[in-house]
Scaffold this active site. Structure first.
Site, mmCIF file in Angstrom:
data_model
loop_
_atom_site.group_PDB
_atom_site.id
_atom_site.type_symbol
_atom_site.label_atom_id
_atom_site.label_comp_id
_atom_site.label_asym_id
_atom_site.label_seq_id
_atom_site.Cartn_x
_atom_site.Cartn_y
_atom_site.Cartn_z
ATOM 1 N N TRP A 76 0.842 -1.198 0.000
ATOM 2 C CA TRP A 76 0.000 0.000 0.000
ATOM 3 C C TRP A 76 0.881 1.254 0.000
ATOM 4 O O TRP A 76 1.090 1.879 1.042
ATOM 5 C CB TRP A 76 -0.909 0.002 1.239
ATOM 6 C CG TRP A 76 -1.873 -1.166 1.322
ATOM 7 C CD1 TRP A 76 -2.270 -1.987 0.315
ATOM 8 C CD2 TRP A 76 -2.570 -1.612 2.501
ATOM 9 N NE1 TRP A 76 -3.163 -2.919 0.792
ATOM 10 C CE2 TRP A 76 -3.369 -2.707 2.119
ATOM 11 C CE3 TRP A 76 -2.599 -1.173 3.835
ATOM 12 C CZ2 TRP A 76 -4.181 -3.392 3.035
ATOM 13 C CZ3 TRP A 76 -3.411 -1.847 4.749
ATOM 14 C CH2 TRP A 76 -4.203 -2.947 4.335
ATOM 15 N N ASN A 114 0.584 -0.950 -10.110
ATOM 16 C CA ASN A 114 -0.852 -0.916 -10.400
ATOM 17 C C ASN A 114 -1.624 0.071 -9.529
ATOM 18 O O ASN A 114 -2.603 0.638 -9.967
ATOM 19 C CB ASN A 114 -1.451 -2.316 -10.220
ATOM 20 C CG ASN A 114 -2.953 -2.320 -10.450
ATOM 21 O OD1 ASN A 114 -3.420 -2.007 -11.537
ATOM 22 N ND2 ASN A 114 -3.717 -2.638 -9.399
ATOM 23 N N ASP A 164 -6.426 3.014 -8.279
ATOM 24 C CA ASP A 164 -5.859 2.353 -9.453
ATOM 25 C C ASP A 164 -5.148 3.354 -10.367
ATOM 26 O O ASP A 164 -5.775 4.192 -11.017
ATOM 27 C CB ASP A 164 -6.992 1.657 -10.224
ATOM 28 C CG ASP A 164 -6.461 0.599 -11.161
ATOM 29 O OD1 ASP A 164 -5.780 -0.327 -10.675
ATOM 30 O OD2 ASP A 164 -6.699 0.709 -12.380
ATOM 31 N N ARG A 193 10.542 -8.448 -8.467
ATOM 32 C CA ARG A 193 9.290 -9.199 -8.518
ATOM 33 C C ARG A 193 8.183 -8.162 -8.755
ATOM 34 O O ARG A 193 8.081 -7.191 -8.004
ATOM 35 C CB ARG A 193 9.058 -9.953 -7.210
ATOM 36 C CG ARG A 193 7.762 -10.787 -7.151
ATOM 37 C CD ARG A 193 6.610 -10.030 -6.542
ATOM 38 N NE ARG A 193 5.423 -10.873 -6.310
ATOM 39 C CZ ARG A 193 4.232 -10.414 -5.961
ATOM 40 N NH1 ARG A 193 4.044 -9.123 -5.785
ATOM 41 N NH2 ARG A 193 3.219 -11.234 -5.756
ATOM 42 N N ASP A 195 4.330 -7.055 -8.899
ATOM 43 C CA ASP A 195 2.991 -7.343 -8.385
ATOM 44 C C ASP A 195 1.932 -7.064 -9.467
ATOM 45 O O ASP A 195 2.153 -6.272 -10.385
ATOM 46 C CB ASP A 195 2.758 -6.390 -7.197
ATOM 47 C CG ASP A 195 1.558 -6.744 -6.351
ATOM 48 O OD1 ASP A 195 1.564 -7.823 -5.747
ATOM 49 O OD2 ASP A 195 0.615 -5.915 -6.273
ATOM 50 N N GLU A 220 3.903 -11.416 -11.304
ATOM 51 C CA GLU A 220 2.830 -12.188 -10.682
ATOM 52 C C GLU A 220 1.570 -12.125 -11.541
ATOM 53 O O GLU A 220 0.950 -11.064 -11.662
ATOM 54 C CB GLU A 220 2.512 -11.631 -9.297
ATOM 55 C CG GLU A 220 1.407 -12.399 -8.594
ATOM 56 C CD GLU A 220 0.445 -11.548 -7.776
ATOM 57 O OE1 GLU A 220 -0.333 -12.118 -7.003
ATOM 58 O OE2 GLU A 220 0.459 -10.299 -7.944
ATOM 59 N N ASP A 286 -0.001 -15.421 -0.463
ATOM 60 C CA ASP A 286 -1.404 -15.133 -0.781
ATOM 61 C C ASP A 286 -2.305 -16.352 -0.665
ATOM 62 O O ASP A 286 -3.515 -16.247 -0.916
ATOM 63 C CB ASP A 286 -1.525 -14.596 -2.217
ATOM 64 C CG ASP A 286 -0.997 -13.178 -2.354
ATOM 65 O OD1 ASP A 286 -0.942 -12.465 -1.335
ATOM 66 O OD2 ASP A 286 -0.640 -12.795 -3.484
#
Ligand code: ABC
Ligand code: CA
Length: 458
Positions: A76, A114, A164, A193, A195, A220, A286
């Site tokens: 976040w 994102n 978003d 990595r 997301d 991912e 997750d």
């Protein structure tokens, strides 16, 4: 660091907040910070070395938008150009990367392009986000992702209500490209990595990858369908092999036929540009842990043999080696330190033996082609170079299985050995070239020539 170097590595995924709190203590609420830090990781680099892992994937590093709850996981974003002080801030992160590099451990940073975080608990409050503090930085559709089969929705709506980002706004896109370049070079990361890859239009990633300054980025795409995941490898060099993750669980955990590995591999070959570079894993942060869904360490040992020796770059989720069994997020995000960093368990020892053998890479087996050798409903045998791996899906307390296989890298009369503990067990290949495989209570086995045992075990 080249892609070729990454192929040899074994990645260990930690949640920075959960690996080691130098003040000890127990965490009572897994949905909040538990006190793990970069210095905590540094103090346990010896544990990583005992396990044999040589690349470390850490949580997203930047400052978090703190509302009524807290981003202990790091997804976040608040101030994009500041490092999360809970983990040790800028200095702590630099100390960690330096310490890992001295121990020849590569560091992979987790990044998000994102979304940002919500400020003060508000859906439309971006005031705590920097530099994306204006509503023009976000998609105006103002919807939440509900239908995962609607790709427009997946790209333009909010994931769990998170603001978003509008990558179609050129200044937002440029900022994200500059940011990835900055974070990698400022902290000297070796890999990335990524997301939420499908939540952003696919061609955004081309510029992101080329701005990053690293060769190994792994994305991912949380989806079991190879036809959906595969095309993303045309934009990001590697992605997690989520399709194979489901198969590993079904076969080694649930006991479904080992032929499912064979058919999954065919689908993967049809849909991916480079199957050998995909991230192989059996657990992550997750999903409920392997041992939560399948309460049998012997089954997890088989899964880990496939993860560490199968086709791809292995990723071990912290805590699996300690046989943790937490359920859905956040219960699968246990604190590791109460384990005492024990190195004696069966799963730990299995991972450690194979991860060290990968480092040794005797005769280049890690880089050799994966060859499927023999498949039955309850047996999956494959080789890499001259190393033969036998796995089964029957689980513990299942008695003895005996197979005679007619396809291996070995020739008649040679002495070969199973290298798993408690002791190396050697026998001869049959005079007709077949190999007798005896598996007791669902155990996996790894065979090398007797003359190669020392090279393999190091
Ligand atoms: C919080 C709470 C959770 C609560 C959730 C709604 O909100 O903690 O208890 O359930 C971070 C935090 C989370 C937090 C979220 C949201 O932010 O870690 O604790 O959850 O605030 C990545 C990271 C993940 C991270 C984020 C967000 C993204 O790994 O840790 O979460 O930065 C989607 C995303 C994926 C995301 C995942 C959690 O959600 O695509 O990027 N992971 C379908 C969809 C997937 C979707 C998945 C889960 O559902 O296709 O896209 O992932 O919602 C297979 C199918 C799949 C299907 C699965 C479930 O089944 O083939 O398609 O996946 O068979
Ligand atoms: Ca999006």
């Amino acid at each position: 660091v080249s892609i070729e170097e990454w192929r040899k590595r074994t990645i260990y995924q930690v949640l920075t907040d959960r690996f080691n709190n130098l003040n000890g203590g127990w965490c009572t609420d897994l949905s909040q910070y538990c006190g793990g830090t970069y210095d905590g990781i540094i103090s346990r680099i010896d544990y990583l070395q005992d396990l044999g892992v040589d690349a470390l994937w850490i949580s997203p590093v930047i400052d978090q938008a703190e509302d009524s709850s807290y981003g202990y996981h790091g997804y976040w974003a608040g101030d994009w150009y500041d490092i999360n002080w809970h983990f040790g801030g800028d200095d702590g992160l630099k100390r960690l990367v330096t310490a890992c590099h001295s121990a020849d451990i590569l560091v992979m940073v987790d990044v998000v392009a994102n979304h940002s975080g919500n400020c003060n608990g508000g859906r439309y409050d971006y005031s705590c986000v920097s530099p994306f503090s204006d509503s023009s930085s976000y998609h105006s559709d103002d919807c939440d992702i509900e239908d995962w089969s609607n790709q427009y929705e997946v790209e333009h709506c909010r994931l769990s209500g998170l603001p978003d980002l509008n990558q179609e706004n050129e200044s937002v896109q440029d900022e994200l490209y500059n940011w990835i370049n900055w974070i990698v070079s400022e902290y000297d990361f070796d890999g990335v990595r990524i997301d939420t890859v499908p939540e952003v239009r696919a061609d955004f990633w081309d510029g992101y990858v080329s701005s990053s300054g690293v060769s190994f980025l792994i994305g991912e795409v949380f989806n079991g369908d190879p036809a959906y995941v595969g095309p993303y490898q045309d934009h990001v060099p590697s992605v997690f092999n989520y399709p194979m993750y489901y198969t590993i669980r079904d076969v080694y955990g649930g006991g479904s036929s080992c032929w499912n590995i064979n058919s999954r591999r065919s689908q993967i070959y049809e849909n991916f540009a480079d199957p050998s570079l995909l991230g192989l894993f059996a657990s992550n942060h997750d999903n409920p842990r392997f041992l939560h869904d399948y309460d049998d360490p012997q089954r997890l040992r088989n899964a880990m043999v496939y993860v560490l020796a199968g086709e791809g770059v292995p990723v071990v989720y912290y805590g699996d080696e300690q046989e943790f069994a937490g359920g859905s997020d956040p219960y699968c995000r246990e604190c590791l330190w109460p384990s005492g960093f024990d190195t004696s368990g069966d799963v730990f020892t299995t991972i450690s033996l194979l991860a060290h053998a990968r480092q040794k890479n005797y005769d280049n087996w890690v880089l050799s082609d994966f060859v499927e050798r023999y498949v039955l409903d309850n047996l999956y045998v494959f080789s890499r170079g001259d190393v033969l791996f036998a796995t089964t899906n029957v689980g513990d307390n299942s008695g003895t299985e005996h197979f005679v296989i007619d396809n291996s890298p070995f020739t008649a009369g040679e002495s070969i050995c199973d290298v798993f503990y408690p002791s190396t067990d050697c026998f001869d290949v049959n005079s007709d070239g077949t190999v007798d495989i005896w598996l007791l209570n669902g155990e996996p086995k790894v065979y090398v020539r007797e003359s190669d045992v020392n090279n393999f075990l190091g």
